[in-house]
Design an enzyme around this catalytic site. Structure first.
Site, PDB file in Angstrom:
ATOM      1  N   ASN A   8       0.871  -1.177   0.000  1.00 44.66           N
ATOM      2  CA  ASN A   8       0.000   0.000   0.000  1.00 44.66           C
ATOM      3  C   ASN A   8       0.908   1.227   0.000  1.00 44.66           C
ATOM      4  O   ASN A   8       1.493   1.569   1.027  1.00 44.66           O
ATOM      5  CB  ASN A   8      -0.888  -0.039   1.250  1.00 44.66           C
ATOM      6  CG  ASN A   8      -1.715   1.210   1.411  1.00 44.66           C
ATOM      7  OD1 ASN A   8      -1.772   2.053   0.512  1.00 44.66           O
ATOM      8  ND2 ASN A   8      -2.367   1.355   2.559  1.00 44.66           N
ATOM      9  N   LYS A  10       0.214   4.288  -0.338  1.00 41.12           N
ATOM     10  CA  LYS A  10      -0.399   5.492   0.249  1.00 41.12           C
ATOM     11  C   LYS A  10      -0.124   6.723  -0.641  1.00 41.12           C
ATOM     12  O   LYS A  10      -0.080   6.589  -1.857  1.00 41.12           O
ATOM     13  CB  LYS A  10       0.082   5.678   1.687  1.00 41.12           C
ATOM     14  CG  LYS A  10      -0.112   4.391   2.514  1.00 41.12           C
ATOM     15  CD  LYS A  10       0.023   4.577   3.982  1.00 41.12           C
ATOM     16  CE  LYS A  10      -0.168   3.237   4.678  1.00 41.12           C
ATOM     17  NZ  LYS A  10      -0.169   3.288   6.117  1.00 41.12           N
ATOM     18  N   HIS A  95      -9.652   1.258   4.707  1.00 41.77           N
ATOM     19  CA  HIS A  95      -8.366   1.413   5.392  1.00 41.77           C
ATOM     20  C   HIS A  95      -8.551   2.355   6.580  1.00 41.77           C
ATOM     21  O   HIS A  95      -9.323   3.313   6.500  1.00 41.77           O
ATOM     22  CB  HIS A  95      -7.313   1.965   4.425  1.00 41.77           C
ATOM     23  CG  HIS A  95      -5.947   1.930   5.021  1.00 41.77           C
ATOM     24  ND1 HIS A  95      -5.497   2.911   5.874  1.00 41.77           N
ATOM     25  CD2 HIS A  95      -4.953   1.011   4.940  1.00 41.77           C
ATOM     26  CE1 HIS A  95      -4.265   2.598   6.279  1.00 41.77           C
ATOM     27  NE2 HIS A  95      -3.919   1.453   5.722  1.00 41.77           N
ATOM     28  N   GLU A  97      -6.869   4.709   7.688  1.00 43.96           N
ATOM     29  CA  GLU A  97      -6.641   6.132   7.402  1.00 43.96           C
ATOM     30  C   GLU A  97      -7.872   6.746   6.731  1.00 43.96           C
ATOM     31  O   GLU A  97      -8.194   7.907   6.953  1.00 43.96           O
ATOM     32  CB  GLU A  97      -5.369   6.301   6.542  1.00 43.96           C
ATOM     33  CG  GLU A  97      -4.122   6.135   7.399  1.00 43.96           C
ATOM     34  CD  GLU A  97      -2.937   5.519   6.697  1.00 43.96           C
ATOM     35  OE1 GLU A  97      -2.867   5.545   5.457  1.00 43.96           O
ATOM     36  OE2 GLU A  97      -2.047   4.988   7.409  1.00 43.96           O
ATOM     37  N   GLU A 167      -5.771  -4.918  10.401  1.00 48.35           N
ATOM     38  CA  GLU A 167      -4.741  -3.901  10.623  1.00 48.35           C
ATOM     39  C   GLU A 167      -5.046  -3.148  11.915  1.00 48.35           C
ATOM     40  O   GLU A 167      -5.832  -2.191  11.908  1.00 48.35           O
ATOM     41  CB  GLU A 167      -4.710  -2.912   9.464  1.00 48.35           C
ATOM     42  CG  GLU A 167      -4.371  -3.535   8.129  1.00 48.35           C
ATOM     43  CD  GLU A 167      -3.722  -2.534   7.178  1.00 48.35           C
ATOM     44  OE1 GLU A 167      -2.646  -2.828   6.681  1.00 48.35           O
ATOM     45  OE2 GLU A 167      -4.288  -1.446   6.976  1.00 48.35           O
ATOM     46  N   GLY A 173       2.171   2.239  10.765  1.00 53.53           N
ATOM     47  CA  GLY A 173       3.126   3.335  10.614  1.00 53.53           C
ATOM     48  C   GLY A 173       3.791   3.744  11.915  1.00 53.53           C
ATOM     49  O   GLY A 173       4.442   4.785  11.993  1.00 53.53           O
ATOM     50  N   SER A 212       3.069  -2.192  10.349  1.00 59.26           N
ATOM     51  CA  SER A 212       4.521  -2.228  10.550  1.00 59.26           C
ATOM     52  C   SER A 212       5.149  -3.582  10.225  1.00 59.26           C
ATOM     53  O   SER A 212       6.068  -4.026  10.918  1.00 59.26           O
ATOM     54  CB  SER A 212       4.867  -1.791  11.981  1.00 59.26           C
ATOM     55  OG  SER A 212       4.442  -0.465  12.206  1.00 59.26           O
TER      56      SER A 212
HETATM   57  P1  PGA Z   1       2.610   0.224   7.674  1.00 62.05           P
HETATM   58  O1  PGA Z   1       1.200   0.441   6.949  1.00 62.05           O
HETATM   59  O2  PGA Z   1       3.180  -1.077   7.142  1.00 62.05           O
HETATM   60  O3  PGA Z   1       3.430   1.410   7.315  1.00 62.05           O
HETATM   61  O4  PGA Z   1       2.322   0.140   9.146  1.00 62.05           O
HETATM   62  C1  PGA Z   1       0.311  -0.623   6.714  1.00 62.05           C
HETATM   63  C2  PGA Z   1      -0.975  -0.116   6.114  1.00 62.05           C
HETATM   64  O5  PGA Z   1      -1.413   0.970   6.504  1.00 62.05           O
HETATM   65  O6  PGA Z   1      -1.583  -0.777   5.245  1.00 62.05           O
END
Ligand code: PGA
Length: 252
Positions: A8, A10, A95, A97, A167, A173, A212
């Site tokens: 992803n 982003k 997601h 976010e 998630e 993140g 992460s």
């Molecule tokens: P990350 O993001 O691996 O940077 O934690 C995962 C995601 O948001 O899909």
């Protein structure tokens, strides 16, 4: 079930940067791609160019969001048909976010899931609790609510095109990863919920872990019985770490 590694990206990478990253991934994963499904999800604007770059490869393309209407006056949005025409096979929906920054509601995610199926896209439906929800013992309640509302009225015949990503919001993140046991428990719970809803048809639904994921923790996570792959943010932005993740998945 074949393991899946999904990147992803982003809101990262200009079009040339995205094409370059896709090319580097494609050149270095041709062997592993036979045993691992690789999905990359660039920003809308880079989808078409990346699609061109990977069209002779085993890598699949996904988008990070879509609108639920077929078309119309929705400034700034993209429909499922647009994503298909740009080469997408997958679309990430719900997601955290999108849920937390852009205030997407469960009902909207439900409508998007149905719209994705209508357009022949495979939704990667994300669910997961915040830190305070986990601390107050609400993890399973949140997962159950998000999953059941997102899949409300979804026809069983679509289930083979569905993917789930667990998630935990506190792990995205942040550098904090769920322990393999925490991830295992959530994945097992999701598996049970899917079974209660779709019976044997649910067994084919891959459940990815996200939050992460990096080369140094991927092995232990991917070893868990109900973890069918990873949705990767930060570590998908560099060819080396993403390729390493694909190669780790190929050995599981
Ligand atoms: P990350 O993001 O691996 O940077 O934690 C995962 C995601 O948001 O899909």
């Amino acid at each position: 079930m074949k393991k899946i590694i999904a990147g992803n990206w982003k809101m990262h990478k200009t079009i040339p940067e995205a094409v370059q990253l896709a090319g580097a991934i494609a050149e270095n994963t041709d062997v592993s791609a036979r045993v691992v499904d690789i999905i990359i999800c660039p920003a809308f604007i880079a989808l078409n160019s990346v699609s061109e770059k990977i069209k002779e490869t085993e890598i699949s393309l996904g988008a990070q969001n879509m609108h639920y209407q077929e078309n119309g006056a929705y400034t700034g949005e993209c429909s499922g048909a647009m994503l298909k025409s740009a080469g997408c096979k997958y679309v990430i929906l719900g997601h955290s976010e999108r849920r937390h920054i852009f205030k997407e509601q469960d009902w909207e995610i439900n409508t998007k899931v149905s719209a994705a199926f209508r357009e022949g896209l495979k939704p990667v439906l994300c669910v997961g609790e915040t830190e305070s929800e986990r601390d107050t013992g609400l993890t399973n309640n949140v997962i159950e609510r998000q999953l059941k509302t997102a899949l409300k009225d979804v026809d069983i015949s679509n289930i083979e095109s569905l993917l789930i990503a667990y998630e935990p919001v506190w792990a995205i993140g942040t550098g904090r990863t769920a322990t393999p046991e925490q991830a295992h428990d959530a994945h097992e719970f999701i598996r049970q919920l899917l079974y209660a809803m779709y019976k044997d048809a649910s067994q084919s639904v891959p459940i990815l872990y996200g939050g992460s994921v990096k080369p140094d923790n991927a092995h232990d996570l991917l070893l868990q019985p109900n973890i069918d792959g990873a949705l990767v943010g930060g570590a998908s932005l560099k060819a080396d770490s993403f390729i390493e993740l694909v190669n780790i998945a190929a050995t599981e």
